[in-house]
Design a protein around this motif. Structure first.
Motif, PDB file in Angstrom:
ATOM      1  N   ASP A 179      14.967  56.322 -98.062  1.00 10.83           N
ATOM      2  CA  ASP A 179      15.247  57.150 -96.880  1.00 10.83           C
ATOM      3  C   ASP A 179      14.598  56.577 -95.622  1.00 10.83           C
ATOM      4  OD1 ASP A 179      16.553  59.254 -95.625  1.00 10.83           O
ATOM      5  OD2 ASP A 179      14.846  60.622 -95.858  1.00 10.83           O
ATOM      6  N   VAL A 180      14.781  55.263 -95.438  1.00  6.01           N
ATOM      7  CA  VAL A 180      14.303  54.563 -94.241  1.00  6.01           C
ATOM      8  C   VAL A 180      15.446  53.690 -93.718  1.00  6.01           C
ATOM      9  CG1 VAL A 180      11.901  54.538 -95.030  1.00  6.01           C
ATOM     10  CG2 VAL A 180      13.372  52.581 -95.520  1.00  6.01           C
ATOM     11  N   PRO A 181      15.407  53.288 -92.446  1.00  8.81           N
ATOM     12  CA  PRO A 181      16.450  52.395 -91.941  1.00  8.81           C
ATOM     13  C   PRO A 181      16.295  50.986 -92.551  1.00  8.81           C
ATOM     14  CG  PRO A 181      14.860  52.908 -90.207  1.00  8.81           C
ATOM     15  CD  PRO A 181      14.483  53.728 -91.404  1.00  8.81           C
ATOM     16  N   PRO A 182      17.411  50.272 -92.785  1.00  7.72           N
ATOM     17  CA  PRO A 182      17.345  48.915 -93.333  1.00  7.72           C
ATOM     18  C   PRO A 182      16.468  47.971 -92.503  1.00  7.72           C
ATOM     19  CG  PRO A 182      19.606  49.685 -93.330  1.00  7.72           C
ATOM     20  CD  PRO A 182      18.785  50.712 -92.592  1.00  7.72           C
ATOM     21  N   GLU A 183      16.408  48.202 -91.200  1.00  8.65           N
ATOM     22  CA  GLU A 183      15.585  47.369 -90.323  1.00  8.65           C
ATOM     23  C   GLU A 183      14.106  47.456 -90.696  1.00  8.65           C
ATOM     24  OE1 GLU A 183      19.411  48.274 -88.743  1.00  8.65           O
ATOM     25  OE2 GLU A 183      17.807  49.707 -89.123  1.00  8.65           O
ATOM     26  N   LEU A 184      13.681  48.612 -91.181  1.00  6.15           N
ATOM     27  CA  LEU A 184      12.292  48.764 -91.596  1.00  6.15           C
ATOM     28  C   LEU A 184      12.013  47.913 -92.839  1.00  6.15           C
ATOM     29  CD1 LEU A 184       9.532  50.022 -91.166  1.00  6.15           C
ATOM     30  CD2 LEU A 184      10.287  51.991 -92.505  1.00  6.15           C
ATOM     31  N   ILE A 185      12.976  47.825 -93.735  1.00  8.54           N
ATOM     32  CA  ILE A 185      12.827  46.959 -94.912  1.00  8.54           C
ATOM     33  C   ILE A 185      12.647  45.514 -94.438  1.00  8.54           C
ATOM     34  CG2 ILE A 185      13.949  46.069 -97.004  1.00  8.54           C
ATOM     35  CD1 ILE A 185      13.219  49.031 -97.288  1.00  8.54           C
ATOM     36  N   ASP A 186      13.486  45.085 -93.479  1.00 11.86           N
ATOM     37  CA  ASP A 186      13.383  43.723 -92.936  1.00 11.86           C
ATOM     38  C   ASP A 186      12.020  43.475 -92.297  1.00 11.86           C
ATOM     39  OD1 ASP A 186      16.019  43.259 -93.706  1.00 11.86           O
ATOM     40  OD2 ASP A 186      16.819  43.795 -91.738  1.00 11.86           O
ATOM     41  N   GLU A 187      11.552  44.440 -91.515  1.00 19.90           N
ATOM     42  CA  GLU A 187      10.248  44.302 -90.860  1.00 19.90           C
ATOM     43  C   GLU A 187       9.124  44.174 -91.885  1.00 19.90           C
ATOM     44  OE1 GLU A 187       9.635  47.590 -88.164  1.00 19.90           O
ATOM     45  OE2 GLU A 187      11.580  47.243 -87.201  1.00 19.90           O
ATOM     46  N   LYS A 188       9.176  44.982 -92.922  1.00 19.07           N
ATOM     47  CA  LYS A 188       8.139  44.947 -93.952  1.00 19.07           C
ATOM     48  C   LYS A 188       8.186  43.627 -94.722  1.00 19.07           C
ATOM     49  CE  LYS A 188       5.893  48.643 -93.329  1.00 19.07           C
ATOM     50  NZ  LYS A 188       4.487  48.509 -92.921  1.00 19.07           N
ATOM     51  N   ILE A 189       9.385  43.104 -95.000  1.00 16.65           N
ATOM     52  CA  ILE A 189       9.511  41.808 -95.667  1.00 16.65           C
ATOM     53  C   ILE A 189       8.815  40.742 -94.831  1.00 16.65           C
ATOM     54  CG2 ILE A 189      11.143  39.960 -96.263  1.00 16.65           C
ATOM     55  CD1 ILE A 189      13.062  42.195 -97.231  1.00 16.65           C
ATOM     56  N   GLU A 190       9.092  40.710 -93.536  1.00 16.58           N
ATOM     57  CA  GLU A 190       8.483  39.715 -92.652  1.00 16.58           C
ATOM     58  C   GLU A 190       6.961  39.896 -92.584  1.00 16.58           C
ATOM     59  OE1 GLU A 190       9.894  36.995 -91.404  1.00 16.58           O
ATOM     60  OE2 GLU A 190      11.633  37.677 -92.546  1.00 16.58           O
ATOM     61  N   GLU A 191       6.525  41.138 -92.530  1.00 14.77           N
ATOM     62  CA  GLU A 191       5.087  41.424 -92.485  1.00 14.77           C
ATOM     63  C   GLU A 191       4.396  40.906 -93.754  1.00 14.77           C
ATOM     64  OE1 GLU A 191       2.372  45.423 -92.771  1.00 14.77           O
ATOM     65  OE2 GLU A 191       4.168  45.529 -91.517  1.00 14.77           O
ATOM     66  N   TYR A 192       4.970  41.194 -94.906  1.00 19.16           N
ATOM     67  CA  TYR A 192       4.374  40.745 -96.163  1.00 19.16           C
ATOM     68  C   TYR A 192       4.447  39.227 -96.304  1.00 19.16           C
ATOM     69  CZ  TYR A 192       3.846  45.567 -97.700  1.00 19.16           C
ATOM     70  OH  TYR A 192       3.470  46.878 -97.802  1.00 19.16           O
ATOM     71  N   LYS A 193       5.518  38.607 -95.798  1.00 18.69           N
ATOM     72  CA  LYS A 193       5.606  37.143 -95.818  1.00 18.69           C
ATOM     73  C   LYS A 193       4.462  36.533 -95.009  1.00 18.69           C
ATOM     74  CE  LYS A 193       9.636  35.229 -94.929  1.00 18.69           C
ATOM     75  NZ  LYS A 193      11.029  35.043 -94.475  1.00 18.69           N
ATOM     76  N   ARG A 194       4.207  37.082 -93.816  1.00 15.17           N
ATOM     77  CA  ARG A 194       3.115  36.585 -92.970  1.00 15.17           C
ATOM     78  C   ARG A 194       1.765  36.735 -93.657  1.00 15.17           C
ATOM     79  NH1 ARG A 194       6.122  39.167 -88.997  1.00 15.17           N
ATOM     80  NH2 ARG A 194       4.731  40.965 -89.013  1.00 15.17           N
ATOM     81  N   GLN A 195       1.620  37.772 -94.457  1.00 20.73           N
ATOM     82  CA  GLN A 195       0.362  38.016 -95.173  1.00 20.73           C
ATOM     83  C   GLN A 195       0.237  37.141 -96.422  1.00 20.73           C
ATOM     84  OE1 GLN A 195       0.314  42.219 -96.013  1.00 20.73           O
ATOM     85  NE2 GLN A 195       0.031  42.786 -93.871  1.00 20.73           N
ATOM     86  N   GLY A 196       1.309  36.400 -96.746  1.00 18.01           N
ATOM     87  CA  GLY A 196       1.256  35.499 -97.886  1.00 18.01           C
ATOM     88  C   GLY A 196       1.686  36.082 -99.210  1.00 18.01           C
ATOM     89  N   CYS A 197       2.339  37.236 -99.201  1.00 23.20           N
ATOM     90  CA  CYS A 197       2.799  37.849-100.443  1.00 23.20           C
ATOM     91  C   CYS A 197       3.789  36.909-101.127  1.00 23.20           C
ATOM     92  CB  CYS A 197       3.454  39.204-100.165  1.00 23.20           C
ATOM     93  SG  CYS A 197       4.039  40.036-101.655  1.00 23.20           S
TER      94      CYS A 197
END
Length: 64
Positions: A42-60
C-alpha cells in the motif's frame, strides 16, 4: 534467475527480487514485481524505487 511475478506474470529484474526479499521475506522463492509489491505494501511504486536506490547506496547485497 528467470523468475516471474507470482501475481501478474511479468518477468522480474534482480532488483525486484531483492525488493521482495527485503520487504516481504528474505527466504521467499516466489516474488512480486515492483508494481504488485507496491500494491501489497500500500505504497506508491516510486517509493519502492527510492528504497531500492537507498539500500544500494548503503551497500545492501540484495540489489545490483
Amino acid at each position: 534467475m528467470d523468475s516471474v511475478c507470482m501475481q501478474c506474470g511479468k518477468k522480474l529484474t534482480p532488483n525486484e527480487i531483492g525488493a521482495h526479499k527485503k520487504f516481504i521475506n528474505r527466504g521467499s522463492t516466489t516474488f512480486l514485481c515492483r508494481i504488485c509489491l507496491a500494491g501489497e505494501l500500500d505504497v506508491p511504486p516510486e517509493l519502492i524505487d527510492e528504497k531500492i536506490e537507498e539500500y544500494k547506496r548503503q551497500g545492501c547485497t540484495l540489489f545490483v
